[in-house]
Scaffold this active site. Structure first.
Site, short mmCIF file in Angstrom:
data_model
loop_
_atom_site.label_atom_id
_atom_site.label_comp_id
_atom_site.label_asym_id
_atom_site.label_seq_id
_atom_site.Cartn_x
_atom_site.Cartn_y
_atom_site.Cartn_z
N GLY A 8 59.89 60.80 -2.88
CA GLY A 8 58.92 61.87 -3.19
C GLY A 8 57.53 61.34 -3.47
O GLY A 8 56.95 61.61 -4.52
N TYR A 150 67.44 74.60 -11.66
CA TYR A 150 66.63 73.37 -11.84
C TYR A 150 67.07 72.62 -13.10
O TYR A 150 67.29 71.41 -13.07
CB TYR A 150 65.16 73.78 -11.92
CG TYR A 150 64.19 72.64 -12.16
CD1 TYR A 150 63.76 71.83 -11.11
CD2 TYR A 150 63.69 72.37 -13.44
CE1 TYR A 150 62.86 70.79 -11.33
CE2 TYR A 150 62.79 71.34 -13.66
CZ TYR A 150 62.37 70.56 -12.61
OH TYR A 150 61.48 69.53 -12.83
P1 NAP Z 1 55.56 67.79 -6.38
O1 NAP Z 1 54.10 67.63 -6.59
O2 NAP Z 1 56.07 69.05 -5.79
O3 NAP Z 1 56.05 66.54 -5.50
C1 NAP Z 1 57.38 66.48 -5.10
C2 NAP Z 1 57.54 65.27 -4.17
O4 NAP Z 1 58.89 65.24 -3.73
C3 NAP Z 1 56.66 65.36 -2.96
O5 NAP Z 1 56.19 64.08 -2.60
C4 NAP Z 1 57.60 65.89 -1.88
O6 NAP Z 1 57.17 65.42 -0.62
C5 NAP Z 1 58.91 65.22 -2.29
N1 NAP Z 1 60.09 65.95 -1.84
C6 NAP Z 1 60.44 67.22 -2.14
N2 NAP Z 1 61.57 67.55 -1.49
C7 NAP Z 1 61.92 66.46 -0.77
C8 NAP Z 1 62.99 66.17 0.12
N3 NAP Z 1 63.92 67.09 0.42
N4 NAP Z 1 63.06 64.95 0.68
C9 NAP Z 1 62.13 64.01 0.40
N5 NAP Z 1 61.08 64.23 -0.44
C10 NAP Z 1 61.00 65.43 -0.99
O7 NAP Z 1 56.33 67.59 -7.74
P2 NAP Z 1 56.06 66.63 -9.00
O8 NAP Z 1 55.55 67.49 -10.08
O9 NAP Z 1 55.32 65.41 -8.59
O10 NAP Z 1 57.56 66.27 -9.36
C11 NAP Z 1 58.09 64.96 -9.24
C12 NAP Z 1 59.34 64.88 -10.10
O11 NAP Z 1 58.99 65.13 -11.46
C13 NAP Z 1 60.40 65.94 -9.76
O12 NAP Z 1 61.69 65.39 -9.88
C14 NAP Z 1 60.20 67.00 -10.81
O13 NAP Z 1 61.36 67.75 -11.03
C15 NAP Z 1 59.82 66.15 -11.99
N6 NAP Z 1 59.10 66.86 -13.05
C16 NAP Z 1 57.93 67.48 -12.80
C17 NAP Z 1 57.27 68.15 -13.84
C18 NAP Z 1 55.97 68.86 -13.65
O14 NAP Z 1 55.55 69.56 -14.59
N7 NAP Z 1 55.29 68.73 -12.52
C19 NAP Z 1 57.84 68.14 -15.12
C20 NAP Z 1 59.04 67.49 -15.33
C21 NAP Z 1 59.66 66.84 -14.28
P3 NAP Z 1 57.37 66.21 0.77
O15 NAP Z 1 57.10 67.65 0.47
O16 NAP Z 1 56.37 65.57 1.68
O17 NAP Z 1 58.76 65.92 1.16
#
Ligand code: NAP
Length: 241
Positions: A8, A150
């Site tokens: 990701g 989730y």
């Molecule tokens: P984000 O901005 O939506 O980024 C998600 C990343 O995962 C993107 O690079 C996306 O790339 C990739 N991805 C999604 N589905 C995929 C798939 N099927 N195969 C390969 N890559 C995939 O989200 P983020 O906020 O950075 O989240 C990153 C992690 O932190 C996640 O596990 C999320 O649950 C966790 N998290 C986030 C928050 C928050 O507030 N943002 C809080 C707690 C935890 P592509 O779309 O190019 O595939």
């Protein structure tokens, strides 16, 4: 050079993790994976002197994961680190959520990390070293209305982390979680303004940023963290304190 696979990486926390690892005093070789190659990740690779590469891959295609890991291990040897960061949110009331959407969240957020870890840890077991870091969320323990699937996926990751830390600890492999609070990324872009106001109020130190989560990952990845395993490291600006 220690090779690390991060999932990701096109944006958000994954991009910040790669950026942080490439700046570490330990000269990691970073393999980033996501479905799309973003200009931001391309820019990181351009400035990394050959220490970063990209594999376009959808981790929801579970059957392709064993070959993915086999190809990486053939090319680079056993991984030093695996960061299971890729994830998706699926906002909605469970009562009206399609079963296919529930299954998709669980496949991407939980089953894929389990399978990636299964294959990556085989080579780590023979190397008798390794770091596995799973990106959870404070929602695994606090809950959040509209995020039942989730939350279930993230609580599953935390259970996996604790069990695997015991299973792999004897071979010098650590398994930990980083549990961020709310961070401003694409995943959270659509959140309601009223919910946003209360989220901000709770974070006494201000909202965590992707760079804060990435710093926690860098610590858990380091040689110094060799006796830290089975932990959930919360990075949430004090929201759940
Ligand atoms: P984000 O901005 O939506 O980024 C998600 C990343 O995962 C993107 O690079 C996306 O790339 C990739 N991805 C999604 N589905 C995929 C798939 N099927 N195969 C390969 N890559 C995939 O989200 P983020 O906020 O950075 O989240 C990153 C992690 O932190 C996640 O596990 C999320 O649950 C966790 N998290 C986030 C928050 C928050 O507030 N943002 C809080 C707690 C935890 P592509 O779309 O190019 O595939």
């Amino acid at each position: 050079m220690k090779t690390v696979l991060v999932t990701g990486v096109s944006r958000g926390l994954g991009l910040a993790i790669v950026d942080r690892l490439l700046k570490d005093s330990e000269p990691y070789h970073v393999i980033g994976l996501s479905r799309s190659l973003s200009p931001e990740y391309q820019a990181l690779m351009d400035g990394a002197d050959g220490r970063a590469e990209f594999i376009p891959f959808d981790i929801g295609v579970l059957d392709a994961i064993p070959q993915l890991v086999a190809d990486i291990v053939t090319k680079h040897g056993p991984l030093w680190g695996l960061v299971n960061n890729a994830g998706m949110g699926m906002d909605g009331v469970l009562a009206t959520m399609h079963r296919t959407d529930i299954e998709k969240v669980l496949a991407v957020n939980l089953t894929a990390p389990l399978i990636l870890t299964k294959y990556a840890s085989r080579a780590m077991l023979s190397a008798r070293q390794g770091r596995i870091i799973n990106i959870s969320s404070i929602i695994a323990s606090t809950g959040f209305s509209g995020l039942a699937a989730y939350a279930a996926s993230k609580a599953g990751l935390e259970g996996m982390t604790r069990s695997l830390s015991r299973e792999l600890g004897k071979r010098n492999i650590t398994v930990n979680c980083v549990a961020p609070g709310y961070m401003e990324t694409e995943m959270t872009a659509g959140i309601d303004v009223h919910k946003m106001a209360s989220i901000r109020r709770r974070a006494t130190l201000g909202l965590a940023e992707p760079a804060d989560g990435a710093a926690a990952v860098a610590y858990l990845m380091s040689a110094e963290a060799g006796r830290v395993t089975g932990t959930i490291m919360t990075v949430d600006g004090g929201s759940t304190a």
